[in-house]
Motif scaffolding. Structure first.
Motif, PDB file in Angstrom:
ATOM      1  N   THR A 263       0.830  -1.210   0.000  1.00  0.00           N
ATOM      2  CA  THR A 263       0.000   0.000   0.000  1.00  0.00           C
ATOM      3  C   THR A 263       0.862   1.256   0.000  1.00  0.00           C
ATOM      4  O   THR A 263       0.555   2.238  -0.702  1.00  0.00           O
ATOM      5  CB  THR A 263      -0.935   0.004   1.230  1.00  0.00           C
ATOM      6  OG1 THR A 263      -1.747  -1.166   1.208  1.00  0.00           O
ATOM      7  CG2 THR A 263      -1.824   1.232   1.219  1.00  0.00           C
ATOM      8  N   GLU A 264       1.952   1.246   0.766  1.00  0.00           N
ATOM      9  CA  GLU A 264       2.854   2.399   0.807  1.00  0.00           C
ATOM     10  C   GLU A 264       3.508   2.630  -0.548  1.00  0.00           C
ATOM     11  O   GLU A 264       3.611   3.770  -1.016  1.00  0.00           O
ATOM     12  CB  GLU A 264       3.935   2.165   1.872  1.00  0.00           C
ATOM     13  CG  GLU A 264       5.018   3.235   1.947  1.00  0.00           C
ATOM     14  CD  GLU A 264       4.504   4.565   2.470  1.00  0.00           C
ATOM     15  OE1 GLU A 264       5.252   5.563   2.362  1.00  0.00           O
ATOM     16  OE2 GLU A 264       3.371   4.607   2.985  1.00  0.00           O
ATOM     17  N   ARG A 267       0.823   3.994  -2.943  1.00  0.00           N
ATOM     18  CA  ARG A 267       0.444   5.375  -2.626  1.00  0.00           C
ATOM     19  C   ARG A 267       1.477   6.383  -3.117  1.00  0.00           C
ATOM     20  O   ARG A 267       1.123   7.473  -3.567  1.00  0.00           O
ATOM     21  CB  ARG A 267       0.271   5.521  -1.110  1.00  0.00           C
ATOM     22  CG  ARG A 267      -0.215   6.887  -0.652  1.00  0.00           C
ATOM     23  CD  ARG A 267      -0.311   6.941   0.851  1.00  0.00           C
ATOM     24  NE  ARG A 267       0.984   6.779   1.489  1.00  0.00           N
ATOM     25  CZ  ARG A 267       1.863   7.772   1.636  1.00  0.00           C
ATOM     26  NH1 ARG A 267       1.578   8.982   1.193  1.00  0.00           N
ATOM     27  NH2 ARG A 267       3.012   7.543   2.240  1.00  0.00           N
ATOM     28  N   THR A 268       2.749   6.022  -3.062  1.00  0.00           N
ATOM     29  CA  THR A 268       3.821   6.932  -3.460  1.00  0.00           C
ATOM     30  C   THR A 268       4.253   6.752  -4.915  1.00  0.00           C
ATOM     31  O   THR A 268       5.150   7.454  -5.380  1.00  0.00           O
ATOM     32  CB  THR A 268       5.045   6.741  -2.551  1.00  0.00           C
ATOM     33  OG1 THR A 268       5.480   5.373  -2.610  1.00  0.00           O
ATOM     34  CG2 THR A 268       4.703   7.099  -1.117  1.00  0.00           C
TER      35      THR A 268
END
Length: 385
Positions: A263-264, A267-268
């Motif tokens: 997810t990180e 997201r980035t």
């Protein structure tokens, strides 16, 4: 991308009896087929079918069920030969390897039995299945699962499903082909350093400490040892109740960690860079107390979770060589074994930078990931006229 979805069967008493009897029967016959294959040295499925198909039919199996039993045995020997070739049972002539090679493969009474669409049909709206048994086909066998699992089954189920029994409960494990998301062009990479003290450390600052999981495992190990020493009926009953509890706890932890990492990255807008840790158990030499921690750590499972979650999210992922990532300075590139002062401290002897050892390694893994990704892309240089 293939994933599996598990549903729990809720059969009536007579349905449960028929399903359990079916599992016992097909696995008993699979053991017989295995002995035939071993004694006659039958290398191929077609030849094995000539030796066993008529007997399986005479024992009450349907045509498809008999074919699945034969194929299950043949697949078992294929896996065995692959493991022998890879040296997973030791060197030729070793005690373990000789023992494995000297007897036919045996199947547990509750081992999985595959079903195809001719033997098993799904009614998703009613949440029931119709399934073949040795007592005939039984209908309206209820199953329960989460709403998300039901949706996945309806949209993507394809191929066989396995009937298994676990602690007296029956399950169906179905294969689903889920489409992979379109992969985006990453804006850099997130390096993921895997370990035992810290299960996962990323170059973006996320750190999953392994202290809680390691303490949990130590408690479970001590409890198992205490119960095994008692050798009473109640102790054996407690051991059976607690079986696989540690495995489920570790699996849930790995799901949480892998979802956070993917997810990180999504997201980035970055990719993921992982260490290639295949064969670590055979490469690493440790003292006996450390072996327990290494061999009970499900690092391969965590890696698999990250891979399949990244594919579903369209996150680019590469594997890099982990050699010297813990000894290399992420700032100046100086490599020295003495840079790694202890488990958690890194002090570069070239430039003097002080950093957390796992965080430093994750930055090195991220840098290598970018190099691997750029090397694998198509050249954008115009062709020479």
């Amino acid at each position: 991308m293939k994933i599996v979805t598990q549903v729990k069967l809720m059969p009536e008493a007579d349905q449960a009896a028929a399903l359990l009897t079916t599992l016992r029967t097909v696995n008993d016959l699979a053991c017989w087929v295995s002995e035939v294959a071993f004694v006659n040295d039958v290398p191929r499925e077609y030849e094995l079918r000539k030796h066993t198909y008529a007997h399986l039919k005479a024992e009450g199996l349907g045509a498809q069920a008999a074919q699945h039993v034969i194929k299950k045995v043949r697949d078992g020997y294929t896996t065995l030969h692959a493991n022998l070739k890879a040296g997973n049972y030791g060197k030729p002539g070793s005690t373990h390897r000789t023992k494995v090679e000297s007897k036919p493969i045996a199947f547990r009474p509750d081992a999985a039995q595959p079903y195809d669409d001719r033997c098993l049909s799904w009614q998703y709206e009613q949440q029931t299945v119709s399934i073949w048994t040795t007592a005939g086909r039984i209908k309206n066998v209820r199953f329960v699962c989460s709403a998300e699992a039901l949706k996945t089954l309806q949209q993507y189920r394809k191929g066989e499903a396995d009937l298994i029994e676990r602690d007296g409960v029956l399950y169906l494990v179905a294969t689903c082909e889920v489409p992979e998301a379109e992969q985006y062009e990453p804006d850099g990479f997130v390096g993921v350093d895997l370990g035992i003290v810290n299960i996962a450390t990323t170059s973006t600052g996320y750190q999953a400490a392994g202290r809680g999981l390691n303490r949990y495992r130590k408690r479970q190990l001590a409890l198992r040892a205490t119960l095994q020493k008692k050798r009473t009926k109640s102790a054996k009953r407690r051991l059976k109740e607690r079986s696989r509890r540690e495995q489920r706890h570790a699996k849930n932890t790995n799901h949480v960690i892998s979802k956070t990492i993917v997810t990180e990255a999504e997201r980035t807008g970055r990719g993921l860079s992982l260490e290639e840790l295949k064969g670590i158990r055979t490469r690493v030499r440790l003292r006996k107390p450390q072996r327990v921690a290494l061999h009970s750590w499900a690092f391969a499972q965590l890696g698999e979770f990250i891979v399949y979650k990244a594919k579903r999210a369209g996150v680019p992922l590469v594997f890099v060589d982990p050699a010297y990532t813990s000894q290399t300075c992420a700032e100046c590139g100086h490599v020295d074994k003495r840079n790694r002062v202890d488990q958690g401290l890194f002090i570069c002897r070239g430039c003097g930078v002080v950093a957390h050892a796992d965080r430093n390694a994750s930055h090195n893994i991220a840098t290598r990931g970018e190099t691997v990704w750029n090397a694998g892309r198509e050249s954008r240089v115009p062709a020479t006229p």
